[in-house]
Design a protein around this motif. Structure first.
Motif, PDB file in Angstrom:
ATOM      1  N   CYS A  74      33.417  37.296  48.463  1.00 29.10           N
ATOM      2  CA  CYS A  74      34.514  36.753  47.656  1.00 29.10           C
ATOM      3  C   CYS A  74      35.179  37.847  46.820  1.00 29.10           C
ATOM      4  CB  CYS A  74      33.987  35.655  46.730  1.00 29.10           C
ATOM      5  SG  CYS A  74      33.567  34.114  47.550  1.00 29.10           S
ATOM      6  N   LEU A  75      34.372  38.660  46.170  1.00 35.06           N
ATOM      7  CA  LEU A  75      34.917  39.724  45.314  1.00 35.06           C
ATOM      8  C   LEU A  75      35.614  40.800  46.135  1.00 35.06           C
ATOM      9  CD1 LEU A  75      31.897  39.871  42.886  1.00 35.06           C
ATOM     10  CD2 LEU A  75      34.253  39.406  42.184  1.00 35.06           C
ATOM     11  N   THR A  76      35.097  41.077  47.329  1.00 37.99           N
ATOM     12  CA  THR A  76      35.718  42.077  48.194  1.00 37.99           C
ATOM     13  C   THR A  76      37.046  41.568  48.749  1.00 37.99           C
ATOM     14  OG1 THR A  76      33.546  42.950  48.825  1.00 37.99           O
ATOM     15  CG2 THR A  76      35.402  43.492  50.262  1.00 37.99           C
ATOM     16  N   ARG A  77      37.031  40.332  49.253  1.00 37.66           N
ATOM     17  CA  ARG A  77      38.249  39.783  49.853  1.00 37.66           C
ATOM     18  C   ARG A  77      39.344  39.517  48.815  1.00 37.66           C
ATOM     19  NH1 ARG A  77      39.360  37.751  54.321  1.00 37.66           N
ATOM     20  NH2 ARG A  77      40.072  35.700  53.568  1.00 37.66           N
ATOM     21  N   SER A  78      38.944  39.292  47.567  1.00 45.10           N
ATOM     22  CA  SER A  78      39.943  39.106  46.510  1.00 45.10           C
ATOM     23  C   SER A  78      40.297  40.426  45.828  1.00 45.10           C
ATOM     24  CB  SER A  78      39.431  38.102  45.471  1.00 45.10           C
ATOM     25  OG  SER A  78      38.229  38.551  44.880  1.00 45.10           O
ATOM     26  N   ARG A  79      39.737  41.525  46.351  1.00 51.49           N
ATOM     27  CA  ARG A  79      40.048  42.886  45.895  1.00 51.49           C
ATOM     28  C   ARG A  79      39.833  43.059  44.383  1.00 51.49           C
ATOM     29  NH1 ARG A  79      44.379  41.238  48.318  1.00 51.49           N
ATOM     30  NH2 ARG A  79      45.778  41.749  46.597  1.00 51.49           N
ATOM     31  N   ALA A  80      38.722  42.524  43.883  1.00 50.72           N
ATOM     32  CA  ALA A  80      38.403  42.682  42.465  1.00 50.72           C
ATOM     33  C   ALA A  80      38.204  44.161  42.145  1.00 50.72           C
ATOM     34  CB  ALA A  80      37.129  41.898  42.130  1.00 50.72           C
ATOM     35  N   LYS A  81      38.731  44.583  40.989  1.00 57.29           N
ATOM     36  CA  LYS A  81      38.664  45.998  40.611  1.00 57.29           C
ATOM     37  C   LYS A  81      38.368  46.111  39.109  1.00 57.29           C
ATOM     38  CE  LYS A  81      43.746  46.183  40.546  1.00 57.29           C
ATOM     39  NZ  LYS A  81      43.917  44.735  40.813  1.00 57.29           N
ATOM     40  N   PRO A  82      38.045  47.303  38.634  1.00 57.76           N
ATOM     41  CA  PRO A  82      37.587  47.454  37.249  1.00 57.76           C
ATOM     42  C   PRO A  82      38.526  46.945  36.166  1.00 57.76           C
ATOM     43  CG  PRO A  82      36.997  49.394  38.502  1.00 57.76           C
ATOM     44  CD  PRO A  82      37.853  48.549  39.413  1.00 57.76           C
ATOM     45  N   ASP A  83      39.844  46.974  36.387  1.00 53.11           N
ATOM     46  CA  ASP A  83      40.736  46.522  35.323  1.00 53.11           C
ATOM     47  C   ASP A  83      41.058  45.027  35.408  1.00 53.11           C
ATOM     48  OD1 ASP A  83      42.264  46.697  37.582  1.00 53.11           O
ATOM     49  OD2 ASP A  83      43.967  47.707  36.644  1.00 53.11           O
ATOM     50  N   ASP A  84      40.306  44.286  36.234  1.00 52.01           N
ATOM     51  CA  ASP A  84      40.539  42.857  36.408  1.00 52.01           C
ATOM     52  C   ASP A  84      39.717  42.013  35.443  1.00 52.01           C
ATOM     53  OD1 ASP A  84      42.390  42.976  38.459  1.00 52.01           O
ATOM     54  OD2 ASP A  84      40.891  42.884  40.048  1.00 52.01           O
ATOM     55  N   ILE A  85      40.298  40.882  35.053  1.00 45.88           N
ATOM     56  CA  ILE A  85      39.555  39.818  34.380  1.00 45.88           C
ATOM     57  C   ILE A  85      39.196  38.803  35.459  1.00 45.88           C
ATOM     58  CG2 ILE A  85      39.626  37.979  32.665  1.00 45.88           C
ATOM     59  CD1 ILE A  85      41.756  39.622  31.174  1.00 45.88           C
ATOM     60  N   VAL A  86      37.897  38.546  35.595  1.00 42.43           N
ATOM     61  CA  VAL A  86      37.390  37.662  36.655  1.00 42.43           C
ATOM     62  C   VAL A  86      36.841  36.382  36.035  1.00 42.43           C
ATOM     63  CG1 VAL A  86      35.705  37.418  38.521  1.00 42.43           C
ATOM     64  CG2 VAL A  86      36.826  39.634  38.123  1.00 42.43           C
ATOM     65  N   LEU A  87      37.215  35.249  36.605  1.00 43.73           N
ATOM     66  CA  LEU A  87      36.663  33.960  36.201  1.00 43.73           C
ATOM     67  C   LEU A  87      35.818  33.421  37.342  1.00 43.73           C
ATOM     68  CD1 LEU A  87      36.436  31.353  34.482  1.00 43.73           C
ATOM     69  CD2 LEU A  87      38.573  30.591  35.553  1.00 43.73           C
ATOM     70  N   VAL A  88      34.543  33.125  37.059  1.00 40.14           N
ATOM     71  CA  VAL A  88      33.640  32.560  38.067  1.00 40.14           C
ATOM     72  C   VAL A  88      33.424  31.086  37.754  1.00 40.14           C
ATOM     73  CG1 VAL A  88      31.371  32.676  39.151  1.00 40.14           C
ATOM     74  CG2 VAL A  88      32.504  34.792  38.414  1.00 40.14           C
ATOM     75  N   ILE A  89      33.858  30.224  38.666  1.00 40.29           N
ATOM     76  CA  ILE A  89      33.693  28.779  38.511  1.00 40.29           C
ATOM     77  C   ILE A  89      32.404  28.355  39.217  1.00 40.29           C
ATOM     78  CG2 ILE A  89      34.689  26.527  39.037  1.00 40.29           C
ATOM     79  CD1 ILE A  89      37.440  27.839  38.936  1.00 40.29           C
ATOM     80  N   GLY A  90      31.541  27.647  38.474  1.00 42.23           N
ATOM     81  CA  GLY A  90      30.216  27.327  39.003  1.00 42.23           C
ATOM     82  C   GLY A  90      29.266  28.478  38.763  1.00 42.23           C
ATOM     83  N   ALA A  91      29.386  29.094  37.585  1.00 43.80           N
ATOM     84  CA  ALA A  91      28.670  30.335  37.295  1.00 43.80           C
ATOM     85  C   ALA A  91      27.164  30.167  37.167  1.00 43.80           C
ATOM     86  CB  ALA A  91      29.221  30.966  36.012  1.00 43.80           C
ATOM     87  N   SER A  92      26.684  28.930  37.041  1.00 50.30           N
ATOM     88  CA  SER A  92      25.246  28.719  36.919  1.00 50.30           C
ATOM     89  C   SER A  92      24.571  28.500  38.271  1.00 50.30           C
ATOM     90  CB  SER A  92      24.952  27.529  36.005  1.00 50.30           C
ATOM     91  OG  SER A  92      25.502  26.337  36.541  1.00 50.30           O
ATOM     92  N   GLY A  93      25.354  28.372  39.340  1.00 48.99           N
ATOM     93  CA  GLY A  93      24.798  28.163  40.674  1.00 48.99           C
ATOM     94  C   GLY A  93      24.362  29.462  41.324  1.00 48.99           C
ATOM     95  N   ALA A  94      23.797  29.363  42.529  1.00 54.44           N
ATOM     96  CA  ALA A  94      23.253  30.533  43.219  1.00 54.44           C
ATOM     97  C   ALA A  94      24.334  31.567  43.540  1.00 54.44           C
ATOM     98  CB  ALA A  94      22.538  30.095  44.498  1.00 54.44           C
ATOM     99  N   VAL A  95      25.436  31.125  44.153  1.00 58.47           N
ATOM    100  CA  VAL A  95      26.518  32.069  44.482  1.00 58.47           C
ATOM    101  C   VAL A  95      27.253  32.493  43.222  1.00 58.47           C
ATOM    102  CG1 VAL A  95      28.638  32.417  45.797  1.00 58.47           C
ATOM    103  CG2 VAL A  95      26.761  31.100  46.798  1.00 58.47           C
ATOM    104  N   GLY A  96      27.520  31.530  42.321  1.00 57.49           N
ATOM    105  CA  GLY A  96      28.258  31.843  41.101  1.00 57.49           C
ATOM    106  C   GLY A  96      27.544  32.861  40.230  1.00 57.49           C
ATOM    107  N   SER A  97      26.249  32.677  40.005  1.00 54.96           N
ATOM    108  CA  SER A  97      25.501  33.625  39.171  1.00 54.96           C
ATOM    109  C   SER A  97      25.425  34.992  39.833  1.00 54.96           C
ATOM    110  CB  SER A  97      24.091  33.087  38.888  1.00 54.96           C
ATOM    111  OG  SER A  97      23.364  32.880  40.091  1.00 54.96           O
TER     112      SER A  97
END
Length: 333
Positions: free
Chosen positions: A142-165
């Protein structure tokens, strides 16, 4: 012979049945490694597969995707390769085919494509290693395909689950500017509590959390349409929205997107499906995760959150067990 779980079908239109059986230990063809499986977790996708949820599955089939174990032999004659790998403790996951088109690791032995074998880091235990594959590779995808980079603000929905955490950990390890969490688990004090009026919650929280900019990347592990609509509106200019789930049980899966807002802000929607990952992609993802584990930048599930079940009890205490916060891991010995 070996003990193994097996999915089978009497008729093409019937639902699969799951049984514990004895099967021959497989012969090792070129390009594969025979792994003595020590532990293998039961992922939600494994349960879904046992209910006939994946049309691509070829029956009869040993299920399972994630594992840890020991290399017994390789299907090639190279003395150098044999001496390098035989006896090594390895871990991983199977990408698009293991448990679907190829027999998976819910058995005492499993054939793993040679390209997929990755040595287990010493910093994680064998039982922890069996829980890494699908959650962490999916999060990384997910992070690779969305091209997340150091200057990004990232929001993780479902952050307590296995993939989210896992996504929270990897985004922080990547050095993303800020990683925000959204969850229904109030105890974990998420930045955004997914309860009540979700749209109002995001509208009131996101501007102050991002200095009015909005979120650069959303990683959505929930797949709730109301949450998706609210989070898409919270994206910054050139924001990317990656998701891995959708409503089930006959609920609508149609998302209404404001195309005017989307093109004005150059928003990107990125579906992510670990079930399409090639052997090569999965191997690279596992190597990246191993590098992060070895440097203690990310950490696997704590053993206190894992319920180890013997293979003999895998159906009743594993596949048919009531939902729990603990991850079920099958012990093969």
């Amino acid at each position: 012979m070996m003990k193994a779980l097996q999915l089978s079908k009497e008729l093409e239109t019937s639902l699969p049945t799951l049984s514990l059986t004895n099967l021959p230990i497989p012969n090792v063809p070129p390009g594969a490694a025979l792994i003595k499986i020590q532990y293998s977790c039961i992922n939600p996708s494994d349960r879904y597969n046992s209910l006939g949820g994946f049309p691509k599955t070829i029956f009869p089939r040993i299920p399972g995707r994630d594992y840890s174990g020991t290399v017994i032999t390789l299907g090639q004659d190279s003395d150098a390769m044999q001496s390098h790998w035989v006896g090594k403790r390895v871990y991983g996951t199977g990408g698009a085919e293991l448990g679907f088109k190829l027999d998976g690791p819910h058995a005492q032995y499993c054939l793993i494509p040679e390209k997929l074998i990755v040595e287990k880091p010493d910093s994680i235990s064998p039982v922890q290693a069996a829980t890494v594959g699908v959650p962490f590779t999916t999060a990384l995808r997910c992070l690779t395909r969305s091209r997340a980079k150091p200057d990004d603000i990232v929001l993780v929905i479902g952050a307590s689950g296995a993939v989210g955490s896992s996504a929270v950990q990897i985004a922080r390890a990547m050095g993303c500017k800020r990683v925000l969490t959204a969850s229904r688990n109030e105890i974990e004090s998420p930045d955004i509590l997914l309860d009540g009026d979700i749209g109002a919650e995001m509208q009131s929280k996101i501007p102050s959390l991002t200095n009015g900019k909005g979120v650069d990347v959303v990683i959505d592990t929930v797949g709730n349409l109301d949450i998706m609509n609210a989070a898409i509106h919270a994206l910054a200019i050139k924001g990317r929205y990656a998701w891995i789930a959708a409503p089930r049980g006959g609920a609508s899966t149609t998302l209404n997107v404001d195309v005017f807002e989307s093109y004005r802000k150059e928003i990107e929607l990125v579906g992510c499906n670990s079930g399409l990952a090639t052997v090569e992609e999965t191997a690279e993802e596992m190597k990246t995760l191993t590098w992060l584990f070895e440097r203690n930048l990310i950490h696997p599930r704590d053993e206190s959150l894992i319920n180890v079940v013997d293979l003999d009890d895998a159906i009743e205490k594993g596949y048919r067990a009531a939902p729990s916060e603990k991850q079920i891991v099958l012990k093969m010995d």
